[in-house]
Design an enzyme around this catalytic site. Structure first.
Site, PDB file in Angstrom:
ATOM      1  N   ARG A  21       0.903  -1.226  -0.143  1.00 48.58           N
ATOM      2  CA  ARG A  21       0.059   0.117   0.038  1.00 48.58           C
ATOM      3  C   ARG A  21       0.969   1.332  -0.009  1.00 48.58           C
ATOM      4  O   ARG A  21       0.358   2.181  -0.728  1.00 48.58           O
ATOM      5  CB  ARG A  21      -1.015   0.113   1.337  1.00 48.58           C
ATOM      6  CG  ARG A  21      -1.965  -0.883   1.131  1.00 48.58           C
ATOM      7  CD  ARG A  21      -3.070  -0.934   2.502  1.00 48.58           C
ATOM      8  NE  ARG A  21      -2.056  -1.219   3.649  1.00 48.58           N
ATOM      9  CZ  ARG A  21      -2.186  -0.917   4.921  1.00 48.58           C
ATOM     10  NH1 ARG A  21      -3.388  -0.251   5.015  1.00 48.58           N
ATOM     11  NH2 ARG A  21      -1.545  -1.217   5.827  1.00 48.58           N
ATOM     12  N   ASN A  40      -6.125  -2.553   2.630  1.00 40.51           N
ATOM     13  CA  ASN A  40      -6.030  -4.231   2.786  1.00 40.51           C
ATOM     14  C   ASN A  40      -7.545  -4.843   2.851  1.00 40.51           C
ATOM     15  O   ASN A  40      -8.225  -4.121   3.539  1.00 40.51           O
ATOM     16  CB  ASN A  40      -5.025  -4.455   3.846  1.00 40.51           C
ATOM     17  CG  ASN A  40      -3.675  -4.267   3.706  1.00 40.51           C
ATOM     18  OD1 ASN A  40      -3.259  -4.338   2.394  1.00 40.51           O
ATOM     19  ND2 ASN A  40      -2.895  -4.310   4.864  1.00 40.51           N
TER      20      ASN A  40
END
Length: 93
Positions: A21, A40
């Site tokens: 990320r 996520n």
């Protein structure tokens, strides 16, 4: 043709707990003019939403499916749409 677009991507593979990320955010900022987030999911995937110039979204999508990402990408699913707005920068959620 470089109108604004909304790109929603689900990335499968070993993409959690490897900085995926954070690197996605950094890449989006480097490409420029993209807003959105990387998140996520409970099933092990990472969801990426990016809005901005279509060409820039394509560049991010190309990176997401490349070997340059952290971890291991087994597959990418994408959906294109019209921008909805409402994002301040590009966030890691």
């Amino acid at each position: 043709m470089n109108e604004d677009a909304r790109l929603v991507v689900w990335v499968r593979g070993r993409v959690q707990q490897v900085g995926f990320r954070w690197f996605t955010r950094e890449n989006a900022l480097e490409i420029g003019k993209l807003t959105g987030f990387a998140l996520n999911l409970d099933d092990g995937r990472v969801q990426v939403v990016a809005e901005g110039p279509r060409e820039n979204c394509h560049r991010l999508l190309e990176w997401l499916g490349s070997d340059d990402t952290p971890g291991r990408v087994d597959g990418v699913t994408e959906i294109w749409d019209t921008p909805r707005g409402g994002y301040e920068g590009f966030a890691v959620r």
